[in-house]
Design an enzyme around this catalytic site. Structure first.
Site, PDB file in Angstrom:
ATOM      1  N   ASN A 228       0.843  -1.202   0.000  1.00  0.00           N
ATOM      2  CA  ASN A 228       0.000   0.000   0.000  1.00  0.00           C
ATOM      3  C   ASN A 228       0.878   1.252   0.000  1.00  0.00           C
ATOM      4  O   ASN A 228       2.094   1.158  -0.052  1.00  0.00           O
ATOM      5  CB  ASN A 228      -0.952  -0.022   1.203  1.00  0.00           C
ATOM      6  CG  ASN A 228      -0.185  -0.076   2.498  1.00  0.00           C
ATOM      7  OD1 ASN A 228       0.543   0.849   2.849  1.00  0.00           O
ATOM      8  ND2 ASN A 228      -0.310  -1.189   3.204  1.00  0.00           N
ATOM      9  N   ASP A 297      -4.396  -6.458   5.431  1.00  0.00           N
ATOM     10  CA  ASP A 297      -5.389  -7.297   6.105  1.00  0.00           C
ATOM     11  C   ASP A 297      -5.342  -8.740   5.586  1.00  0.00           C
ATOM     12  O   ASP A 297      -5.743  -9.662   6.279  1.00  0.00           O
ATOM     13  CB  ASP A 297      -6.795  -6.718   5.889  1.00  0.00           C
ATOM     14  CG  ASP A 297      -7.007  -5.470   6.736  1.00  0.00           C
ATOM     15  OD1 ASP A 297      -6.528  -5.452   7.886  1.00  0.00           O
ATOM     16  OD2 ASP A 297      -7.620  -4.501   6.237  1.00  0.00           O
ATOM     17  N   LYS A 307       8.747 -17.396 -10.181  1.00  0.00           N
ATOM     18  CA  LYS A 307       7.989 -16.313 -10.797  1.00  0.00           C
ATOM     19  C   LYS A 307       6.818 -16.885 -11.617  1.00  0.00           C
ATOM     20  O   LYS A 307       7.017 -17.812 -12.410  1.00  0.00           O
ATOM     21  CB  LYS A 307       8.920 -15.498 -11.702  1.00  0.00           C
ATOM     22  CG  LYS A 307       8.249 -14.301 -12.325  1.00  0.00           C
ATOM     23  CD  LYS A 307       9.219 -13.527 -13.212  1.00  0.00           C
ATOM     24  CE  LYS A 307       8.461 -12.453 -13.960  1.00  0.00           C
ATOM     25  NZ  LYS A 307       9.255 -11.840 -15.012  1.00  0.00           N
ATOM     26  N   ASP A 327      -4.325  -9.835  13.293  1.00  0.00           N
ATOM     27  CA  ASP A 327      -4.488  -8.422  13.632  1.00  0.00           C
ATOM     28  C   ASP A 327      -3.496  -8.096  14.752  1.00  0.00           C
ATOM     29  O   ASP A 327      -3.666  -8.524  15.898  1.00  0.00           O
ATOM     30  CB  ASP A 327      -5.936  -8.147  14.065  1.00  0.00           C
ATOM     31  CG  ASP A 327      -6.206  -6.653  14.118  1.00  0.00           C
ATOM     32  OD1 ASP A 327      -5.386  -5.917  14.711  1.00  0.00           O
ATOM     33  OD2 ASP A 327      -7.221  -6.216  13.543  1.00  0.00           O
ATOM     34  N   LYS A 362     -11.269  -3.716  18.564  1.00  0.00           N
ATOM     35  CA  LYS A 362      -9.881  -4.150  18.778  1.00  0.00           C
ATOM     36  C   LYS A 362      -9.453  -3.963  20.238  1.00  0.00           C
ATOM     37  O   LYS A 362      -8.337  -4.303  20.605  1.00  0.00           O
ATOM     38  CB  LYS A 362      -8.936  -3.379  17.849  1.00  0.00           C
ATOM     39  CG  LYS A 362      -9.169  -3.674  16.352  1.00  0.00           C
ATOM     40  CD  LYS A 362      -8.180  -2.938  15.463  1.00  0.00           C
ATOM     41  CE  LYS A 362      -8.531  -3.073  13.991  1.00  0.00           C
ATOM     42  NZ  LYS A 362      -7.419  -3.570  13.171  1.00  0.00           N
TER      43      LYS A 362
HETATM   44  O1  PMT Z   1       2.998   6.205   6.460  1.00  0.00           O
HETATM   45  P1  PMT Z   1       2.466   7.538   5.982  1.00  0.00           P
HETATM   46  O2  PMT Z   1       2.660   7.725   4.487  1.00  0.00           O
HETATM   47  O3  PMT Z   1       2.989   8.683   6.811  1.00  0.00           O
HETATM   48  O4  PMT Z   1       0.885   7.522   6.173  1.00  0.00           O
HETATM   49  C1  PMT Z   1       0.347   7.472   7.457  1.00  0.00           C
HETATM   50  C2  PMT Z   1      -0.869   6.509   7.526  1.00  0.00           C
HETATM   51  C3  PMT Z   1      -1.987   7.032   6.650  1.00  0.00           C
HETATM   52  C4  PMT Z   1      -0.460   5.114   7.069  1.00  0.00           C
HETATM   53  C5  PMT Z   1      -1.268   6.456   9.043  1.00  0.00           C
HETATM   54  O5  PMT Z   1      -1.598   7.745   9.493  1.00  0.00           O
HETATM   55  C6  PMT Z   1      -2.466   5.546   9.272  1.00  0.00           C
HETATM   56  O6  PMT Z   1      -3.613   5.930   9.150  1.00  0.00           O
HETATM   57  N1  PMT Z   1      -2.162   4.268   9.656  1.00  0.00           N
HETATM   58  C7  PMT Z   1      -3.143   3.200   9.818  1.00  0.00           C
HETATM   59  C8  PMT Z   1      -3.372   2.573   8.496  1.00  0.00           C
HETATM   60  C9  PMT Z   1      -4.286   1.375   8.569  1.00  0.00           C
HETATM   61  O7  PMT Z   1      -3.900   0.319   8.155  1.00  0.00           O
HETATM   62  O8  PMT Z   1      -5.407   1.561   9.129  1.00  0.00           O
HETATM   63  P2  PMT Z   1      -6.507   0.361   9.382  1.00  0.00           P
HETATM   64  O9  PMT Z   1      -7.751   1.129   9.640  1.00  0.00           O
HETATM   65  O10 PMT Z   1      -6.507  -0.609   8.254  1.00  0.00           O
HETATM   66  O11 PMT Z   1      -6.002  -0.361  10.688  1.00  0.00           O
HETATM   67  C10 PMT Z   1      -6.448   0.037  11.982  1.00  0.00           C
HETATM   68  C11 PMT Z   1      -5.373  -0.247  13.004  1.00  0.00           C
HETATM   69  O12 PMT Z   1      -5.127  -1.650  13.088  1.00  0.00           O
HETATM   70  C12 PMT Z   1      -4.037   0.387  12.704  1.00  0.00           C
HETATM   71  O13 PMT Z   1      -3.480   0.824  13.919  1.00  0.00           O
HETATM   72  C13 PMT Z   1      -3.220  -0.746  12.097  1.00  0.00           C
HETATM   73  O14 PMT Z   1      -1.818  -0.575  12.337  1.00  0.00           O
HETATM   74  C14 PMT Z   1      -3.779  -1.934  12.858  1.00  0.00           C
HETATM   75  N2  PMT Z   1      -3.750  -3.214  12.126  1.00  0.00           N
HETATM   76  C15 PMT Z   1      -4.474  -3.372  10.994  1.00  0.00           C
HETATM   77  C16 PMT Z   1      -4.495  -4.611  10.357  1.00  0.00           C
HETATM   78  C17 PMT Z   1      -3.740  -5.678  10.930  1.00  0.00           C
HETATM   79  N3  PMT Z   1      -3.724  -6.876  10.356  1.00  0.00           N
HETATM   80  N4  PMT Z   1      -3.030  -5.471  12.047  1.00  0.00           N
HETATM   81  C18 PMT Z   1      -3.020  -4.273  12.656  1.00  0.00           C
HETATM   82  O15 PMT Z   1      -2.347  -4.107  13.688  1.00  0.00           O
END
Ligand code: PMT
Length: 428
Positions: A228, A297, A307, A327, A362
């Protein structure tokens, strides 16, 4: 013209700088509202502003002579420009043109207003107004980020139809909203320089902080992966600021192009599963966990050893089976005796609803909503804006550099969770 709520700005000395944009026509109303809220207002106009709004009108509503030149002997004799810079507790520039913002960023002092901005220790509040493309130009964006980094308060711009007939961000925030915003800005909060961190802020001393940052890469075959747009900038900014505030910081980082922040230990990982393993290895020594990483995710169920080639059987397309990744942050939050957990939620729609859902599902202590539908902030940009949510409250953090955002977020963590942090890391 409405006046502001009486008393809200009582005792405040506001130096209103007006620069040459069409929104200058709204400034007599702005002055009325500021005075209606109890402020004493002195107006300084740039040469451009004088083309859009008359000094007579501004003098009538402010009750003071309007200042526009460094070389006005009578005005300088009454209150010299250095005295004026000392008199102000807030310098508000509205509208602030792209040119004015560029001069402020460079520290240029070629007229009365910009000279006052260099000479004052007052809070600097900037309400930009300009054509949408001028606002979006990288030069303007970097000037704005620099001002924010130095501690200036940015109000807007608002989005909508512009005087030039275009649509987008670039309109001056309405006078009533500027007036309201000033009530929550501390007067005399000086612009401190490149890092507006209080050098004495040791509020995370003795605290072990673990931060995840950047993207994860989920392999498809030896040369391809799913990932991403996360650059790691926000997570690295948090690591830098936490270390500045005295914490011992470990950064578990997906692949980024960023250098290791000073004084921070970095563990490099690629996939979500690697990230979980690295996080778990640090957990028993962690007091505060902040999950900024954009963790995939899903991962590919069966990664190809070689490949994947385009053959007769794959020419019309292939299907990848994806399985759900662990997660990480939910695992951390569910750990008995685990750290205080702060997550991020990158959302494009129904942000508050989704972020609060994640906070609860969470089991987090706090979550920072990042509205990534706004192209100026979030992924890869130098600026960001958040809404911080916790069990019984929320707080907006307006657009600023990622370093300034990091400081605001960490201060909020200290404010809300200090008792729990201190119990976890008692000072020797
Ligand atoms: O890195 P930059 O370019 O500076 O951009 C910053 C950002 C946009 C990446 C950052 O500010 C941000 O929003 N990070 C969270 C991105 C994200 O994956 O959000 P989510 O809504 O999908 O996840 C929610 C939370 O669960 C997050 O804290 C994530 O780290 C955590 N997570 C998600 C999926 C997973 N399998 N494990 C996790 O721990």
């Amino acid at each position: 013209m409405d006046q502001g709520t009486p008393g809200e700005l009582a005792g405040r000395h506001i130096l209103l700088g007006i620069t040459g944009g069409i929104a200058a026509y709204k400034t007599p109303d702005l002055v009325r509202k500021l005075r209606g809220a109890g402020a004493d207002v002195c107006v300084v106009t740039s040469a451009g502003a004088q083309q859009f709004v008359s000094s007579t009108a501004l003098q009538a509503v402010s009750g003071r002579a309007v200042r526009h030149s460094l070389w006005d002997e009578a005005a300088e004799a009454a209150m010299g420009h250095i005295e004026l810079a000392r008199w102000a507790d807030t310098v508000l520039i509205a509208p602030a043109t792209a040119n004015c913002i560029a001069k402020l960023a460079r520290g240029q002092a070629d007229d009365l207003l910009t000279t006052l901005c260099l000479a004052t220790t007052a809070a600097l509040v900037v309400a930009p107004a300009m054509n949408v493309r001028m606002w979006q130009h990288p030069a303007t964006q970097s000037n704005v980020a620099l001002l924010a980094e130095r501690g200036a308060h940015l109000l807007g711009p608002a989005e909508g139809e512009q005087a030039c007939g275009e649509y987008g961000p670039g309109r001056m925030v309405e006078p009533a909203d500027i007036c309201k915003a000033l009530t929550s800005i501390d007067p005399g909060q000086a612009v401190l320089g490149p890092h507006a961190t209080d050098p004495a802020d040791n509020s995370l001393a003795g605290v072990n902080v673990l931060i995840t940052a950047g993207p994860t890469r989920e392999p498809i075959d030896p040369v391809r992966y799913i990932s991403n747009r996360s650059s790691g900038k926000q997570g690295y900014a948090l690591a830098t600021e936490a270390a500045r505030m005295g914490a011992t910081v470990t950064l578990v980082s997906g692949p980024t192009a960023l250098p290791v922040p000073p004084g921070v230990k970095r563990i490099d990982v690629l996939s979500a599963q690697d990230m979980l393993t690295a996080v778990e290895s640090q957990l028993d020594q962690t007091d505060l966990f902040i999950g900024v990483a954009a963790v995939a995710d899903y991962r590919v169920a069966a990664v190809a050893n070689e490949k994947i080639k385009k053959t007769a059987s794959t020419r019309d397309g292939i299907t990848l089976d994806l399985v759900t990744n662990p997660d990480i942050i939910a695992t951390v939050a569910a750990t008995a005796g685990g750290p205080i957990t702060v997550g991020f939620a990158a959302e494009t729609h129904k942000g508050l609803e989704h972020a609060r859902g994640k906070l609860e599902r969470k089991g987090l202590d706090m979550i920072a909503l990042n509205d990534v539908s706004d192209q100026r902030i979030g992924f890869s940009s130098d600026a960001n804006a958040l809404t911080i949510l916790w069990s019984d409250g929320e707080q907006q953090v307006p657009m600023q550099t990622k370093a300034a955002i990091a400081r605001s977020l960490l201060s909020k963590v200290v404010e809300l969770f200090n008792p729990r942090l201190s119990v976890r890391s008692p000072t020797p």
